[in-house]
Write a protein that holds these residues in place. Structure first.
Motif, mmCIF file in Angstrom:
data_model
loop_
_atom_site.group_PDB
_atom_site.id
_atom_site.type_symbol
_atom_site.label_atom_id
_atom_site.label_comp_id
_atom_site.label_asym_id
_atom_site.label_seq_id
_atom_site.Cartn_x
_atom_site.Cartn_y
_atom_site.Cartn_z
ATOM 1 N N ASP A 209 0.857 -1.200 -0.133
ATOM 2 C CA ASP A 209 -0.250 -0.202 0.204
ATOM 3 C C ASP A 209 0.845 1.187 0.048
ATOM 4 N N ASN A 210 0.547 2.169 -0.689
ATOM 5 C CA ASN A 210 0.803 3.774 -0.801
ATOM 6 C C ASN A 210 2.559 3.256 -1.340
ATOM 7 N N VAL A 211 2.615 2.644 -1.802
ATOM 8 C CA VAL A 211 4.432 2.576 -2.406
ATOM 9 C C VAL A 211 4.501 2.451 -3.745
ATOM 10 N N ALA A 212 4.576 3.035 -4.881
ATOM 11 C CA ALA A 212 4.878 3.073 -6.082
ATOM 12 C C ALA A 212 5.317 1.883 -6.818
ATOM 13 N N ALA A 213 5.097 0.989 -7.229
ATOM 14 C CA ALA A 213 4.876 -0.174 -8.322
ATOM 15 C C ALA A 213 5.831 0.041 -9.193
ATOM 16 N N ASN A 214 6.989 -1.403 -9.083
ATOM 17 C CA ASN A 214 7.286 -1.754 -10.312
ATOM 18 C C ASN A 214 7.039 -2.244 -11.128
ATOM 19 N N ALA A 215 6.970 -1.140 -11.960
ATOM 20 C CA ALA A 215 6.188 -1.568 -13.310
ATOM 21 C C ALA A 215 6.423 -2.235 -14.380
ATOM 22 N N GLY A 216 7.808 -2.017 -14.405
ATOM 23 C CA GLY A 216 8.550 -3.366 -15.199
ATOM 24 C C GLY A 216 8.048 -5.112 -15.438
ATOM 25 N N VAL A 217 8.441 -5.032 -13.453
ATOM 26 C CA VAL A 217 8.050 -5.970 -13.155
ATOM 27 C C VAL A 217 6.459 -6.779 -14.136
ATOM 28 N N SER A 218 5.440 -5.987 -13.483
ATOM 29 C CA SER A 218 4.233 -6.466 -13.678
ATOM 30 C C SER A 218 3.989 -6.228 -15.184
ATOM 31 N N GLN A 219 4.964 -6.173 -16.228
ATOM 32 C CA GLN A 219 4.409 -5.940 -17.898
ATOM 33 C C GLN A 219 4.862 -7.550 -17.918
ATOM 34 N N PRO A 220 3.474 -7.820 -18.735
ATOM 35 C CA PRO A 220 4.572 -9.341 -19.606
ATOM 36 C C PRO A 220 5.151 -8.863 -20.144
ATOM 37 N N MET A 221 6.342 -10.151 -20.814
ATOM 38 C CA MET A 221 8.105 -10.343 -21.413
ATOM 39 C C MET A 221 7.451 -11.103 -22.360
ATOM 40 N N ALA A 222 6.913 -10.937 -23.633
ATOM 41 C CA ALA A 222 7.854 -12.414 -24.613
ATOM 42 C C ALA A 222 9.053 -12.829 -24.773
ATOM 43 N N GLY A 223 9.474 -13.357 -24.807
ATOM 44 C CA GLY A 223 10.402 -14.202 -25.549
ATOM 45 C C GLY A 223 12.150 -13.786 -24.658
ATOM 46 N N GLY A 224 11.305 -14.261 -23.107
ATOM 47 C CA GLY A 224 12.807 -13.984 -22.364
ATOM 48 C C GLY A 224 12.588 -15.907 -21.551
ATOM 49 N N ASN A 225 13.077 -15.588 -20.163
ATOM 50 C CA ASN A 225 12.783 -16.918 -19.749
ATOM 51 C C ASN A 225 11.006 -17.155 -19.172
ATOM 52 N N GLU A 226 10.513 -18.088 -19.754
ATOM 53 C CA GLU A 226 9.015 -18.026 -20.175
ATOM 54 C C GLU A 226 8.985 -18.543 -18.510
ATOM 55 N N ASN A 227 9.492 -19.702 -17.429
ATOM 56 C CA ASN A 227 8.921 -20.017 -16.504
ATOM 57 C C ASN A 227 10.139 -19.826 -15.631
ATOM 58 N N GLY A 228 11.222 -18.859 -15.567
ATOM 59 C CA GLY A 228 11.593 -19.106 -14.165
ATOM 60 C C GLY A 228 12.553 -19.964 -13.688
ATOM 61 N N GLU A 229 13.420 -21.227 -14.432
ATOM 62 C CA GLU A 229 13.905 -22.645 -14.264
ATOM 63 C C GLU A 229 14.955 -21.773 -14.708
ATOM 64 N N GLY A 230 16.426 -22.893 -13.777
ATOM 65 C CA GLY A 230 17.347 -22.275 -14.224
ATOM 66 C C GLY A 230 18.141 -22.843 -15.675
ATOM 67 N N PRO A 231 19.762 -22.791 -16.316
ATOM 68 C CA PRO A 231 20.175 -23.768 -17.639
ATOM 69 C C PRO A 231 20.227 -25.538 -17.295
ATOM 70 N N VAL A 232 20.467 -25.375 -15.561
ATOM 71 C CA VAL A 232 20.966 -26.825 -15.622
ATOM 72 C C VAL A 232 19.463 -27.376 -15.785
ATOM 73 N N SER A 233 20.486 -28.726 -16.024
ATOM 74 C CA SER A 233 18.970 -29.821 -15.868
ATOM 75 C C SER A 233 19.591 -31.573 -16.116
ATOM 76 N N GLY A 234 18.586 -32.702 -16.260
ATOM 77 C CA GLY A 234 19.085 -33.711 -15.791
ATOM 78 C C GLY A 234 20.417 -34.198 -14.996
ATOM 79 N N ALA A 235 21.476 -34.599 -15.219
ATOM 80 C CA ALA A 235 22.678 -35.244 -14.505
ATOM 81 C C ALA A 235 23.627 -33.935 -13.641
#
Length: 901
Positions: A209-235
């Motif tokens: 409440d009563n704090v300016a929002a981080n507008a960038g966080v609230s904007q949809p961003m296509a083309g970047g990391n879609e699911n929040g996962e890191g680059p490591v997978s598998g073994a």
């Protein structure tokens, strides 16, 4: 609501069956994060597995269940956190577990499994037990350690940390499957109407409440990391476990938030989205927002929301809501180094036999599913040791002297004065404790196949976690800064030297080990190179939102509320000020159980403050005589109603929580004062609150009481219940506490509903008591003594259930609502009100000042009948005095018939 985009597992073998422990790391239930290049080691990144699933890391971990040493938690308390020492946490460790001792005395003797029943719970949500198969190599290891002076004769969960032990696991003793957080705290409660979990969603920021929002966080961003996962997978190589799984993630469901407090920024709710390109949605919190996303993602969420170091937020153009330098700092982990000494004695069975022999593995599988025994029950590395530094090295004094001589800022990544001050107190604690032969310095992890992996338990190195973008789907930067403090590297060197001594003992030579990593010929320079190349995480990141004073870089206070906020809390491993010498799951469960009591207690306080403020205007207009009227006062930090009441003492197995976290065993109370007015004491820091239970209803059983797991599943009653069922007492049915129920402002506003429910309950209780009271006994009625009333209820049927509750009456025999004549005149707003005052006095004195045991039902049924009259009159005359009387008698009733799990 859940703070990150997660799913529920599908009960796959790789998760449930112990032989596959760790097998799903790198799979779909892992965030697949990684560190930045570790410049103090070899300049290479490291994987940082984190659970992306309902149940979090408890789905992926090694299942080991140990709490660490009592000193670990006493150190938390000494750093400025009253109530968070070993004694303050032990009741919650006990509460979380359902412990089953090892099934065989012979096995217990062979494997040095010691059991202290006083430190274990038997009715908690998490099953803790032992496998139905044991590898003999643990016996060889323990024998060798004993020969070198490392003890094994203790329960690994009794607060002793230095020694060798066969630790239990979070394992269901009957079906030998993993007892993770989902199966313990989620699955049994999905039918509750007030419990919803939304999966497949990702929280992008906290709404303030009563704090300016981080507008960038609230904007949809296509083309970047879609699911929040890191680059490591598998073994994931070089760690404790093997290859990752390819199990597919399942579908999702829904959940919402709650609660509120006082002082500082007000948190309105959270914003979320299913993926980076999707539109954002919001959910508002009625009372509190509780972040439990782990030591890495909780940091990310706070920083994205404008809570963190000003310099970081400014660099990303994020509006600063709160400048808290500690957010993301103080990162601690148990750095681990794998060793390899393969055993060549073919007469032993080894875990890798199952991998190498298809026929043997098929037989083991069949045995597991038909009898729940055999090697498939034994996947966790249970045979562990936690040696102290003096017990393994003659260089311990010089190592600790070197640590002591360091300036606090010498090896830190940030030179903020509060972080330096905080680390100075931590370093002093570490140096002092590690000089003791009773404090664990590192861990030896035995895999029964030739690896004696080592991990530093009390690291001096401190890392950092921070965002690098305003994109909430971009993983945070993770830099544990392994080896940044040379003391940690020196401990590793001493540990590998001690491994050589272990391998040289007769019992270990019997296994015919070969020394491959490091080799026998390796000198200290070679060993250091092995360490720097081999360091990995033990999957225990913690400390990044530390529970410390603000002036020491703290982020949350002892109530786990973020400094400077009204209603934002953090409950996960990030709040640890110092990492304990243990695998962390038992600690996290204990912290969460304690947090639940803190939150419920604080909310009772808030509700009572609301009652006080709403009653103030009424009382002040009642009488011009301020010396005799019912006086309500308030300030920014305290709201008080002078009061006369009774203290409640719980049964020994129950845990009571105080608003003062240094006093977790005392309960709310209304206490006698020199004034003769009536009410509830709400002094900040001294008002004492009863712990609420995790049940949706409040009951006294008249039939055999079901197990805790069954009572937790009872549906929330929608109407007053009767004595014919297993529950006869339900005053606040929508509360999740079963004693000292949440007396919210809305509840009190609905006097008639409370009266109706309480009247029904008391009627049923009175009826039950008329045939089933077996004993009411009051000890010592003299001034200055504690008088206890013990009530045992048993059913009139063939099956009996006995419940014990205890009430400590005031130190002097006094009537709860009696008053001097002048005060009585002042509070008499109606004849009904005065009648109620007198009736309440009769009720309390009849049951709390008796010198002799009550031997007949009439001893209680008469006062309870009187209570019914009070309730009926209060409904007809719902003025301020009757509201106050009603609140007090209900509190007394809850206290008097206090149930335990």
């Amino acid at each position: 609501m859940e703070t990150l985009m997660i799913d529920r597992d599908n009960y796959e073998e790789v998760i449930q069956v112990p032989v596959f422990v760790g097998g799903d790391i790198g799979g779909p239930y892992d965030w697949n994060l990684q560190t930045v290049p570790q410049t103090f080691l070899d300049g290479v990144t490291r994987p940082m597995p984190q659970g992306k699933v309902v149940g979090g890391g408890s789905i992926l971990n090694a299942m080991c269940w140990n709490r660490g040493g009592a000193d670990d938690y006493d150190a938390w308390e000494a750093l400025g956190n009253p109530g968070w020492g070993w004694k303050g946490l032990l009741p919650y460790f006990i509460k979380s577990e359902n412990y089953t001792p090892v099934y065989s005395d012979a096995i217990a003797e062979q494997y040095s499994i010691h059991y202290n029943p006083s430190v274990h719970g038997t009715s908690g949500p998490v099953h803790v037990s032992y496998p139905k198969y044991f590898y003999n190599q643990s016996i060889n290891l323990f024998t060798g350690l004993n020969q070198l002076g490392i003890p094994t004769a203790f329960d690994p969960n009794d607060g002793t940390s230095a020694g060798a032990m066969f630790v239990p696991t979070d394992l269901d003793p009957d079906n030998q499957t993993r007892s993770d957080a989902r199966r313990s705290y989620y699955d049994p409660y999905t039918s509750r109407s007030n419990f919803h979990v939304m999966t497949g969603q990702h929280v992008t920021r906290i709404l303030i409440d009563n704090v300016a929002a981080n507008a960038g966080v609230s904007q949809p961003m296509a083309g970047g990391n879609e699911n929040g996962e890191g680059p490591v997978s598998g073994a994931v190589s070089g760690g404790l476990f093997g290859n990752g799984s390819t199990t597919p993630p399942p579908s999702s469901r829904t959940r919402f938030a709650a609660r509120d407090s006082s002082g500082g920024l007000h948190i309105a709710g959270v914003e979320f989205a299913p993926d980076a390109s999707a539109s954002r949605q919001t959910v508002l919190a009625k009372r509190e927002v509780i972040v439990a996303a782990g030591a890495l993602h909780s940091v990310q969420l706070l920083q994205l929301s404008g809570i963190g170091p000003r310099s970081l937020l400014d660099s990303l153009n994020i509006p600063v809501a709160l400048h808290l330098p500690g957010v993301g700092h103080n990162l601690q982990d148990h750095a681990l180094v794998g060793t390899f000494y393969p055993y060549n004695n073919k007469s032993y069975n080894y875990p890798f036999d199952l991998t190498n022999n298809v026929t043997l593995n098929a037989a083991a599988r069949q045995k597991y599913y038909s009898t729940r025994t055999g090697p498939w029950t034994a996947g966790s590395p249970n045979g562990l040791a936690f040696p102290s530094l003096p017990s393994i090295s003659k260089n311990s004094s010089s190592i600790l002297a070197s640590a002591n001589s360091q300036s606090p800022q010498q090896y830190l990544a940030d030179l903020d004065p509060t972080l330096i001050a905080g680390y100075a107190t931590q370093k002093a604690s570490l140096v002092r404790r590690l000089s003791s032969p009773d404090i664990a310095a590192y861990e030896i992890i035995n895999n029964n196949a030739g690896s004696l992996t080592i991990a530093v338990m009390h690291p001096f190195s401190r890392g950092v976690c921070r965002i690098t973008s305003i994109d909430p789907f971009e993983p945070p930067l993770i830099d544990p800064r392994y080896g940044s403090n040379p003391v940690d590297l020196q401990v590793f060197i001493e540990a590998i030297r001690f491994n050589r001594q272990i391998l040289d003992t007769p019992s270990m030579r019997e296994l015919q080990p070969a020394e491959f990593v490091p080799t026998r010929e390796a000198n200290d320079s070679d060993i250091l190179a092995t360490i720097k190349n081999g360091v990995r995480t033990e999957y225990h990141p913690s400390g990044t939102l530390a529970m410390l004073p603000l002036e020491q870089g703290g982020v949350v206070d002892p109530h786990l509320r973020v400094w400077g906020t009204q209603n934002l809390r953090v409950v996960d491993a990030s709040i640890f000020p110092l990492i304990p010498a243990a695998h962390l799951q038992a600690t996290v469960y204990g912290v969460a159980e304690k947090a639940a009591d803190i939150i419920k207690a604080d909310n009772v306080q808030t509700s009572l403050r609301n009652l006080t403020s709403s009653s103030n205007s009424t009382s002040n207009s009642t009488s011009p005589n301020s010396n005799s009227q019912m006086n309500f006062t308030s300030s920014s930090s305290t709201a008080r109603i002078s009061a006369v009441s009774s203290l409640v003492k719980a049964p020994s197995s129950s845990v009571l929580y105080s608003n003062d976290t240094s006093k977790p065993y005392v309960t709310p109370s209304i206490k006698a004062s020199s004034r003769t007015s009536v009410g509830v004491s709400l002094d900040e820091g001294s008002s004492r609150i009863i712990k609420g239970k995790a049940s949706t209803s409040h009951s006294i059983s008249t039939t055999s009481r079901p197990k805790r797991s069954d009572t937790s599943l009872l549906p929330t009653p929608t109407s007053p219940v009767t004595a014919s069922g297993s529950e006869v007492f339900s005053v606040f049915p929508n509360s999740r506490t079963s004693i000292g129920a949440t007396i919210s402002q809305s509840t009190l506003a609905s006097t008639s509903e409370v009266v109706a429910r309480t009247s029904s309950a008391v009627s049923a209780l009175t009826s039950t008591l008329s045939t089933s009271v077996t004993m009411v006994h009051v000890e010592g009625a003299t001034s200055g003594t504690t008088r206890e009333i013990t009530t045992r209820l048993s059913s009139a049927s063939s099956t009996t259930s006995k419940e014990t509750s205890t009430l400590t009456s005031p130190q002097t025999p006094l009537s709860l609502f009696s008053a001097s004549s002048s005060s009585a005149n002042a509070i008499r707003t109606s004849s009904a009100g005065q009648t109620n005052i007198n009736a309440a006095s009769t009720l309390i004195t009849a049951t709390s000042t008796r010198d002799q045991p009550a031997s007949t039902a009439s001893d209680l049924s008469a006062p309870l009948s009187s209570l019914l009259s009070i309730l009926q009159s209060a409904e007809e005359n719902p003025d301020n005095r009757n509201q106050t009387a009603l609140l007090a008698v209900i509190q007394w009733l809850l206290n008097f018939f206090h149930l335990r799990d």
